[in-house]
Write a protein that holds these residues in place. Structure first.
Motif, PDB file in Angstrom:
ATOM      1  N   GLU A 163      13.969   5.467  -6.520  1.00 60.11           N
ATOM      2  CA  GLU A 163      13.195   4.704  -5.546  1.00 60.11           C
ATOM      3  C   GLU A 163      14.170   4.080  -4.553  1.00 60.11           C
ATOM      4  O   GLU A 163      15.074   3.344  -4.942  1.00 60.11           O
ATOM      5  N   HIS A 171      10.310   3.723  -1.174  1.00 60.68           N
ATOM      6  CA  HIS A 171       9.678   5.043  -1.246  1.00 60.68           C
ATOM      7  C   HIS A 171      10.214   5.777  -2.472  1.00 60.68           C
ATOM      8  O   HIS A 171      11.423   5.852  -2.676  1.00 60.68           O
ATOM      9  N   ARG A 172       9.325   6.309  -3.273  1.00 61.93           N
ATOM     10  CA  ARG A 172       9.719   7.043  -4.473  1.00 61.93           C
ATOM     11  C   ARG A 172       9.937   8.516  -4.156  1.00 61.93           C
ATOM     12  O   ARG A 172       9.175   9.131  -3.411  1.00 61.93           O
ATOM     13  N   ARG A 227       5.791   1.728  -1.041  1.00 62.53           N
ATOM     14  CA  ARG A 227       5.379   0.549  -1.795  1.00 62.53           C
ATOM     15  C   ARG A 227       5.972  -0.680  -1.121  1.00 62.53           C
ATOM     16  O   ARG A 227       7.118  -0.655  -0.685  1.00 62.53           O
ATOM     17  N   ASP A 258       6.579  -5.013  -1.263  1.00 62.35           N
ATOM     18  CA  ASP A 258       6.632  -6.173  -2.160  1.00 62.35           C
ATOM     19  C   ASP A 258       7.294  -7.339  -1.421  1.00 62.35           C
ATOM     20  O   ASP A 258       8.115  -7.141  -0.517  1.00 62.35           O
TER      21      ASP A 258
END
Length: 672
Positions: free
Chosen positions: A578, A609-610, A621, A623
């Motif tokens: 990630e 980003h994974r 994602r 956060d």
């Protein structure tokens, strides 16, 4: 506005507000250049720019530049970075002008609360209030304060000043390293012109010295007679507006910027009197050191001083009620500083069913620059007894403590790393909150810590307390008298360095940049979590500093800041990586100037980003969280940081894959 009791007032504005039940006005918190530094800078600048010529004590005349150059070459004043750069120094104006150092004594926190430390700010003790004999109606020049504030406190502090002067002439560079040299003496002199510290009459004669309210209340809790004076003008407030009476409240006078940018015309009458006292001190030191340098006979200090010091005290420290005292300080007033301790420590129930007993070796820079905390590392080695078996235990701790009384400190063991011999791969990382240290008889060190908080599980677990007893070792700082021989000042040192001292005029377009830059090179987890690891690639932190001269001191470098970093998490168990970018608002608080800082990013947004994932899906994602840690600066440019796990505001939990992390960064030059 400028501050004299600079960081004392600043720190107390927050800490003592809760104690006294009120909040401080914004103007009372000194983040801008401070009064001590401003008055010192104005004095230097006047000496360097005036056309006046000064007597050198040998029948010749010298310019102000020659006066300061000689004192710098002899080690009385600190050497600027570009003192002997020649023409190269012309492009670095602030690196060639005299070092400003009279504000630093306020960072020696052990002297803020100790009894013998009060004279470093030309202040009285609480005992001078409750231990004083009452005045009678027949007392000449009767004051409405206890008599010892005008007599005992004055004599004690002039004795301290005399000892510092003798130290400057005996060992100037060592005295500066101990914060007992010329800058400490200048600090005392300037403080004496603050109405918050000293009451002077309209002719600037000293009436009495004042104790500090934040320190006095503990003593008055036992000696109640002091309470009737506690709230009046006879005490220095927890923070005190009278410390602001040094710069005119005029729009033409800068409230920010470098101390050298302050015009002399902006100083109040009290500040001008303080500046004149500093100028006379520098000229006195020049005449005396010049005399020592030109005479070959090894005479005691009193021979070279003659009546110079007595005349100086009469000119700037004349008392209405007492005589100045030039004897060495009394034994009770001498400064003993703990350096370390060697002893044992006991921990009950650090893990269920176990007890620890260790030998400890600790170190402390008790009288160094440490605002507001004293920094003390420790190492331990011993045994952990559990289930009738003994294992070897190794530990290292770092404590941060605040001196609150004579040789009494209260704080926390902020970092503790324990290694149990059979299980070296699973160290315990935590802290003990709170911690109390007590030094008795200059020989015994007692320590008591509260329950342990785990940095890994983010909760209290382990021993409920620890107790330690140790032999303390330290040194009594020498108090010099005028019967000793001075150091051998020499003309050759002046000829080698000072004559190459080239100064560039200070203009508005030569202000130092308000921005600081820290470039992170690499970083990663110290301890992987759940077979996952966090890694960090280059990052850049940019901040607009509050204080350009003290960028790495207290909150000096904690202005508006922004930091961006690249990094990622390698999830080995789930076979994916990630990657992402984070943007935060870093804040820094330097506990030990230029060395140890607490770092916090209260708002840090992360977009990741994974990749290489087969089962759990991919995509972006987002956060938002908080991150905190500590960083030390080595060789003035390399920063090593240790950071706690990130906490997510979104998930209200530790960010997965993060644990205790380490980072390596470069502190870039201001001109970068």
């Amino acid at each position: 506005m400028m501050k004299l009791r600079q960081r004392r007032s600043a720190w107390c504005a927050g800490a003592a507000a809760a104690f006294l039940g009120f909040s401080a006005p914004t103007a009372a918190i000194a983040f801008d250049p401070h009064g001590h530094e401003v008055i010192e800078a104005v004095t230097y600048r006047w000496l360097l720019e005036t056309d006046a010529r000064f007597d050198d004590g040998t029948g010749n005349k010298a310019s102000g530049k020659e006066v300061l150059g000689f004192l710098i070459a002899q080690g009385v004043l600190e050497k600027p970075e570009c003192f002997n750069c020649g023409d190269e120094g012309l492009d670095k104006p602030f690196l060639s002008w005299p070092v400003i150092g009279s504000g630093k004594p306020d960072l020696v926190m052990s002297r803020q609360f100790s009894s013998n430390g009060q004279c470093f700010h030309f202040m009285a003790r609480a005992a001078d209030v409750w231990g004083s004999e009452p005045e009678t109606e027949a007392t000449p020049h009767r004051l409405d304060v206890p008599r010892s504030l005008a007599t005992d406190a004055y004599a004690r502090c002039t004795r301290m000043m005399t000892s510092l002067l003798n130290g400057i002439l005996s060992a100037p560079e060592e005295s500066n390293r101990d914060y007992r040299g010329v800058y400490a003496l200048m600090h005392i002199i300037v403080d004496s012109f603050s109405d918050a510290h000293v009451s002077r009459d309209k002719h600037n004669r000293i009436e009495y010295l004042k104790p500090w309210r934040l320190r006095a209340w503990t003593s008055y809790s036992i000696h109640w007679s002091g309470w009737k004076y506690f709230g009046g003008d006879s005490h220095h407030g927890v923070f005190d507006d009278r410390d602001d009476q040094y710069v005119l409240d005029d729009a033409a006078c800068p409230g920010t910027g470098h101390p050298y940018s302050m015009p002399r015309s902006c100083l109040t009458d009290r500040a001008l009197a303080a500046s004149q006292a500093l100028e006379d001190l520098l000229l006195l030191l020049y005449r005396v050191t010049k005399k020592i340098a030109t005479e070959r006979a090894a005479e005691p200090i009193r021979y070279y001083l003659g009546y110079e010091w007595a005349h100086y005290l009469n000119e700037h420290f004349q008392s209405m009620h007492s005589w100045s005292d030039s004897r060495p300080p009394a034994k009770i007033d001498r400064e003993w500083r703990p350096i370390g301790s060697l002893g044992v420590r006991f921990r009950p129930n650090p893990v269920p069913g176990a007890n620890d007993l260790t030998a400890t070796l600790g170190f402390m820079d008790f009288n160094g620059l440490s605002f507001p905390f004293v920094y003390a590392p420790e190492i331990e080695a011993g045994i952990r007894r559990k289930d009738s078996r003994s294992n070897v235990l190794l530990s290292t701790n770092i404590s941060l403590s605040l001196p609150i009384l004579d040789n009494v400190l209260i704080g926390v063991t902020a970092f503790s790393l324990e290694l149990d011999a059979p299980d070296l791969k699973n160290p315990r990382i935590g802290a003990n909150i709170p911690r109390v240290d007590l030094y008795l008889f200059d020989a015994l060190h007692l320590s008591l810590s509260g329950p342990r908080f785990s940095w890994e599980s983010q909760k209290f677990e382990g021993e409920p307390f620890t107790i330690g007893i140790a032999t303390a070792f330290g040194k009594t700082v020498p108090n010099y008298n005028d019967s000793g021989s001075p150091t051998r000042f020499g003309e050759q040192r002046f000829g080698r360095d000072a004559k190459r001292w080239h100064l560039r005029p200070l203009n508005d377009d030569f202000q130092t940049s308000p921005y600081s830059f820290i470039l992170t090179l690499v970083g990663g987890n110290v301890l992987p979590v759940d077979n996952e690891s966090t890694f960090l690639t280059p990052a850049l932190e940019v901040s607009r500093d509050r204080d350009r001269i003290n960028r790495r001191s207290g909150l000096g470098g904690s202005g508006l800041g922004v930091g961006a970093r690249l990094g990622g998490v390698r999830h080995k168990a789930s076979n994916y990586d990630e990657f992402g970018v984070a943007l935060g608002t870093p804040l820094r608080y330097y506990i030990i100037p230029d060395f140890l800082a607490l770092v916090m990013s209260p708002i840090e947004a992360e977009l990741t980003h994974r990749v290489h994932e087969k089962e759990n899906g991919s995509g972006l994602r987002f956060d938002i969280g908080v991150e905190a840690g500590a960083a030390i600066t080595l060789l003035n440019s390399l920063e090593v940081g240790l950071f706690s796990p990130r906490f997510s505001y979104v998930h209200l939990d530790r960010v997965k894959g993060t644990n205790l992390g380490v980072r390596f960064a470069l502190v870039l030059p201001e001109s970068w």
